[in-house]
Write a protein that holds these residues in place. Structure first.
Motif, short mmCIF file in Angstrom:
data_model
loop_
_atom_site.label_atom_id
_atom_site.label_comp_id
_atom_site.label_asym_id
_atom_site.label_seq_id
_atom_site.Cartn_x
_atom_site.Cartn_y
_atom_site.Cartn_z
N VAL A 92 0.85 -1.20 0.00
CA VAL A 92 0.00 0.00 0.00
C VAL A 92 0.88 1.25 0.00
O VAL A 92 1.61 1.51 0.96
CB VAL A 92 -0.94 0.02 1.22
CG1 VAL A 92 -1.82 1.27 1.19
CG2 VAL A 92 -1.81 -1.24 1.24
N LEU A 93 0.81 2.02 -1.09
CA LEU A 93 1.57 3.25 -1.18
C LEU A 93 0.84 4.40 -0.47
O LEU A 93 1.46 5.20 0.23
CB LEU A 93 1.80 3.63 -2.65
CG LEU A 93 2.68 2.68 -3.47
CD1 LEU A 93 2.79 3.17 -4.90
CD2 LEU A 93 4.06 2.56 -2.85
N GLN A 94 -0.48 4.48 -0.72
CA GLN A 94 -1.27 5.53 -0.09
C GLN A 94 -2.65 4.98 0.26
O GLN A 94 -3.13 4.03 -0.35
CB GLN A 94 -1.44 6.73 -1.04
CG GLN A 94 -0.15 7.47 -1.35
CD GLN A 94 -0.42 8.79 -2.05
OE1 GLN A 94 -0.58 9.82 -1.43
NE2 GLN A 94 -0.46 8.74 -3.37
N MET A 95 -3.25 5.61 1.27
CA MET A 95 -4.60 5.24 1.70
C MET A 95 -5.40 6.51 1.93
O MET A 95 -4.88 7.50 2.46
CB MET A 95 -4.51 4.40 2.98
CG MET A 95 -5.86 4.00 3.60
SD MET A 95 -6.68 5.30 4.57
CE MET A 95 -5.43 5.67 5.79
N ALA A 96 -6.66 6.50 1.53
CA ALA A 96 -7.52 7.65 1.78
C ALA A 96 -8.91 7.17 2.14
O ALA A 96 -9.45 6.26 1.50
CB ALA A 96 -7.59 8.57 0.55
N ARG A 97 -9.47 7.75 3.21
CA ARG A 97 -10.84 7.43 3.62
C ARG A 97 -11.74 8.62 3.30
O ARG A 97 -11.32 9.78 3.34
CB ARG A 97 -10.89 7.14 5.13
CG ARG A 97 -10.14 5.91 5.56
CD ARG A 97 -9.97 5.88 7.07
NE ARG A 97 -9.15 7.00 7.55
CZ ARG A 97 -8.89 7.24 8.82
NH1 ARG A 97 -9.38 6.44 9.75
NH2 ARG A 97 -8.13 8.26 9.16
N ILE A 98 -12.99 8.29 2.99
CA ILE A 98 -13.98 9.31 2.67
C ILE A 98 -15.23 9.06 3.51
O ILE A 98 -15.73 7.94 3.57
CB ILE A 98 -14.37 9.30 1.19
CG1 ILE A 98 -13.15 9.50 0.29
CG2 ILE A 98 -15.43 10.35 0.89
CD1 ILE A 98 -13.43 9.32 -1.19
N SER A 99 -15.71 10.11 4.15
CA SER A 99 -17.01 10.06 4.82
C SER A 99 -17.89 11.09 4.15
O SER A 99 -17.55 12.28 4.09
CB SER A 99 -16.87 10.37 6.31
OG SER A 99 -18.13 10.35 6.94
N LYS A 100 -19.02 10.64 3.62
CA LYS A 100 -19.90 11.53 2.88
C LYS A 100 -20.85 12.24 3.84
O LYS A 100 -21.45 11.62 4.70
CB LYS A 100 -20.70 10.73 1.85
CG LYS A 100 -21.52 11.58 0.90
CD LYS A 100 -22.23 10.71 -0.12
CE LYS A 100 -23.07 11.56 -1.06
NZ LYS A 100 -23.81 10.72 -2.03
N LEU A 101 -20.95 13.57 3.67
CA LEU A 101 -21.80 14.38 4.54
C LEU A 101 -22.84 15.14 3.74
O LEU A 101 -22.63 15.46 2.56
CB LEU A 101 -20.96 15.41 5.33
CG LEU A 101 -19.90 14.90 6.30
CD1 LEU A 101 -19.15 16.08 6.88
CD2 LEU A 101 -20.53 14.08 7.40
N GLU A 102 -23.95 15.42 4.37
CA GLU A 102 -24.91 16.40 3.88
C GLU A 102 -25.17 17.34 5.04
O GLU A 102 -25.61 16.91 6.11
CB GLU A 102 -26.22 15.74 3.44
CG GLU A 102 -26.06 14.82 2.23
CD GLU A 102 -27.39 14.24 1.78
OE1 GLU A 102 -28.44 14.65 2.32
OE2 GLU A 102 -27.38 13.37 0.90
N GLY A 103 -24.85 18.60 4.89
CA GLY A 103 -24.96 19.49 6.04
C GLY A 103 -25.25 20.92 5.66
O GLY A 103 -25.43 21.27 4.49
N GLN A 104 -25.28 21.75 6.69
CA GLN A 104 -25.55 23.17 6.51
C GLN A 104 -24.23 23.93 6.47
O GLN A 104 -23.37 23.73 7.33
CB GLN A 104 -26.42 23.69 7.66
CG GLN A 104 -26.69 25.18 7.61
CD GLN A 104 -27.60 25.63 8.72
OE1 GLN A 104 -28.79 25.33 8.72
NE2 GLN A 104 -27.06 26.36 9.69
#
Length: 821
Positions: A92-104
């Motif tokens: 693994v060279l790189q790792m990225a996590r994503i959390s999707k939001l819907e907000g104000q």
């Protein structure tokens, strides 16, 4: 010499105006269909190919295994999965996590009243911009390295800071459900995300730099592997790694709080460029495409183009009889076989040339309309493609050769003495070929038409089927996303919530109002582990989506209760009441809805605290998501004001505008610092079928093209057939044949050919369509009329196509027919 070939080819085209027009337009329609569909396929296949390291980027899928079967397949993983893999596996060279939001979102430290509800917010690791190649207008790939930073798109820069420099300004992002309350500094501006990316965002917020936990699988995890890494071998390492962690979990407090037994978890990789077309997950980060549909359209493109060239070959072989003497004279005067073949090739090439020019011009003109029909923002870019453009030219070249070679070889091989005596006209070989090609043409048309009808029926079935609840006249209003950080905030919001619903209900245009933590048409993100402590699946934790609803939810949506009752508020109750749907009853191991009533279900929160819940009711299944999926097992709990995400308001649509205005005024008076957004629930729910709806429209368009091309060819073939049988028709009329007799004579062969084409096309159409329908849990049945209707339609259209020429020949003066040389 070549000039002479071209001159003769041009003279033949001009001399045979009708057949030249039929050939050119028939081929052009086939090419237009092919170019449009290939452009669409090219667009769908181009998703995520803009990333420099795309070939080595994968998304981690999390699977739950039970008794050797995958019972849960999700694109989301635990927050701790990515960092653990990165630290343990050298590939693994790189790792990225994503959390999707819907907000104000609002401008922090500003007197501006600009407040917006944004749906495309990503909370990401700092490595996101380094892994993916999203071009930045301002800032660098290190823009998210510091905490509380944000990179915004061009559109957001204009929306929030029109005419001002965004860098260094601050935005406040809030979402109550996730507890997000971030004041972030703008450190970069990126170009608006291309439409052919499965990652669609307007803002990237820097995520806290921590290892995460193993409690809830709420993150999309992406890995960039070293080039040449074998996917299967790496997946085996992944699962060995996760099962090793599961074995050590008993000695680690962070794992005992988890909601899933890690020993039953498998991890798999999904290549970045497969995500758009080959996902099929619920809770995906964006609306996926459908790879099967894309390749079905490719099949349609091939069939239409083949039908067009079949037309050309059919007409060319039919015209062979008329040109037999011409070729005989040429051979007597010394023409060689190679010269005759070259002449026919030039004629075919000239027809194809005009067809290609016409098709390219037409495609460029209609591309905007076609893009709207597909629901995609496409442009005509095939001329830039190093593979598809040569491929198209190769197909055209092959068509030129195939459509010219047969008639040329047949005529070139005949002896001049036979040809000049007219013996060629009585040959059965050409007739057999034409009939075979016509049968193929009709069979292909029938297959395409049945496919169109099946898609149309399935889409209509899904859109018109009752999903088990009454969603009509339901206005959905997005609840304020302002974070209630303490008890005082929570109490204040609860009072405002009550005041809003009370004021809304005062309107005579409002019938009822309720609230929920998710709405039909949405995946329920809140998933908890439930343990049946009273039998059934005793001792086994079952992860079930949990929906919090208001006390009037069941009554307003007219959901049928199969056992027990809805919620009855009791502040002194020791156990929290819960309602199950039928699917959840089965998941928890109860024998029937009645069997579940009164039973105790335990839950454990992220801190390990155990809660008891009592089942007070069982609700009939309704479709939380589309009819593509099985019924979602759902646990319903009474909503707390802090969990409200949407208000569902049933209004009187007789004066819809006034009703919406009154709801908006009540909202703004109650929630002064929140943005007012609304939509209608039934329209929102049906957006899930947008892909199928566009596919059906496109399929219908090209089905019409297939029929049109077939009719053009049949029209030309009928003219040739009647011309060849003109004396026979004249003799029959002299001997007393009626118009009906002549019409029957000409059309009976056509009926036989359609019948034979149906015998071939129906099984193929059934097999293809039934395979497509298998991807839908709730689907239509392919019955007899669904197969018979396209066949009858083809027959009627074919008869109508040839009837005009046939009646005209039957009404002609037989004296003129018999004088024809």
């Amino acid at each position: 010499m070549l000039g002479n070939y071209l001159k003769m080819a041009w003279r033949v085209l001009v001399r045979q105006k009708v057949f030249s027009a039929i050939n050119i337009f028939g081929l052009a329609i086939g090419m237009i269909s092919c170019l449009l569909i290939v452009q669409y396929i090219s667009f769908e296949l181009s998703f995520d190919d803009m990333h420099q390291n795309g070939a080595n980027i994968y998304r981690v899928k999390q699977q739950t295994i039970k008794e050797g079967n995958i019972i849960e397949n999700s694109p989301k993983t635990f927050a701790a999965v990515g960092p653990a893999i990165k630290s343990e596996l050298p590939e693994v060279l790189q790792m990225a996590r994503i959390s999707k939001l819907e907000g104000q979102v609002s401008i922090a430290s500003s007197k501006s009243s600009l407040v917006f509800n944004e749906k495309r917010l990503y909370l990401v690791d700092a490595s996101f911009l380094k892994m993916f190649s999203f071009p930045l207008i301002e800032g660098t790939t290190a823009a998210l390295d510091a905490p509380n930073t944000v990179v915004i798109s061009q559109a957001m820069a204009t929306k929030y800071f029109n005419g001002q420099q965004p860098i260094g300004k601050t935005l406040q992002v809030q979402q109550q459900i996730s507890g997000t309350n971030i004041t972030a500094t703008v450190t970069g501006i990126c170009k608006n995300v291309s439409v052919n990316s499965h990652l669609q965002f307007d803002m990237l917020l820097s995520a806290p730099n921590n290892a995460g936990d193993w409690v809830y699988p709420d993150f999309y995890t992406y890995l960039q592997l070293t080039p040449g890494t074998n996917q299967q071998i790496f997946e085996a390492k992944l699962n060995g790694f996760i099962h090793k962690i599961a074995g050590n979990s008993a000695n680690n407090a962070s794992f005992t709080l988890g909601k899933t037994d890690l020993s039953k978890v498998n991890l798999a990789l999904q290549p970045l460029r497969d995500i758009h077309l080959y996902s099929g997950f619920g809770q995906d980060i964006s609306t996926p495409g459908n790879g099967k549909m894309v390749w079905y359209l490719g099949l349609v493109a091939a069939l239409i183009l083949i039908i067009a060239y079949v037309n050309y070959i059919n007409l060319s072989t039919a015209k062979v009889v008329e040109r037999a003497r011409e070729v005989g004279v040429r051979k007597v005067l010394g023409s060689q076989k190679s010269q005759l073949i070259t002449q026919f090739l030039f004629e075919s090439a000239l027809v194809s040339f005009f067809s290609v020019i016409l098709s390219i011009v037409a495609v460029i003109l209609v591309m905007p309309l076609f893009s709207n029909l597909c629901g995609e923002q496409m442009q005509f870019t095939l001329y830039k493609d190093p593979v598809l453009l040569p491929g198209f030219l190769l197909i055209v070249f092959a068509g030129i050769i195939l459509s010219a070679i047969y008639p040329a070889l047949v005529l070139a091989n005949y002896k001049p003495v036979h040809v000049l005596k007219g013996k060629f006209a009585s040959s059965a070989s050409g007739l057999m070929l034409r009939k075979s090609l016509t049968v193929f043409q009709f069979a292909a048309t029938i297959i395409v038409m049945i496919g169109t009808l099946v898609v149309y029926r399935q889409v209509n079935f899904m859109k018109r089927s009752t999903n088990g609840m009454d969603m009509k006249q339901t206005l959905v209003v997005l609840a304020p996303q302002v974070v209630r950080a303490n008890d005082d905030d929570a109490r204040s919001y609860a009072l405002n919530d009550s005041a809003f619903r009370t004021e809304v209900m005062r309107s005579p245009r409002v019938q009822s109002a309720t609230a929920s933590s998710a709405i039909p048409g949405q995946d329920i993100d809140y998933v908890m582990s439930y343990i049946n402590s009273s039998g059934g699946a005793k001792g086994n934790g079952v992860r079930l989506p949990t929906l919090e609803i208001g006390s009037t939810f069941v009554k307003q949506f007219k959901v049928k209760m199969l056992a027990g009752s809805s919620f009855k508020f009791d502040p002194m109750a020791r156990r929290q009441p819960m309602i199950l749907n039928e699917a959840a009853v089965t998941s928890l191991g109860f024998k029937s809805p009645q069997d579940a009533i009164g039973k105790i279900i335990n839950t454990k929160n992220g801190r390990g605290r155990v809660f008891e819940n009592e089942i007070v009711g069982v609700m009939k299944n309704f479709h939380q998501t589309s009819l593509k999926d099985a019924f979602t097992p759902i646990v319903f709990r009474e909503i707390d004001p802090s969990s409200i995400t949407h208000y569902e308001i049933k209004i009187n649509t007789a004066d819809m505008h006034a009703a919406i205005l009154q709801v908006e005024q009540a909202y703004k008076r109650t929630f002064a610092n929140a943005a007012f957004d609304y939509f209608f629930l039934d329209e929102y729910f049906n957006q899930q079928y947008k892909t199928e709806q566009h596919f059906g429209q496109v399929f219908g368009l090209f089905s019409g093209f297939a029929v049109l091309v077939a009719c053009l060819g049949l029209f030309g073939l009928t003219i040739i057939t009647i011309n060849q049988r003109i004396k026979e028709i004249g003799v029959r009329k002299v001997l007393g044949a009626s118009v009906a007799d002549i019409l029957t004579l000409i059309t009976k062969d056509l009926v036989m050919l359609v019948a034979l084409a149906s015998t071939i096309g129906l099984p193929v159409a059934y097999w293809v369509c039934n395979g497509w329908l298998q991807s839908y849990h709730f689907r239509i049945e392919i019955n007899a009329w669904l197969l018979a209707l396209p066949v009858l339609t083809v027959l009627v259209i074919a008869l109508a196509t040839i009837s005009f020429q046939s009646v005209r020949a039957a009404l002609a003066n037989p004296v003129k027919s018999l004088r024809t040389e």
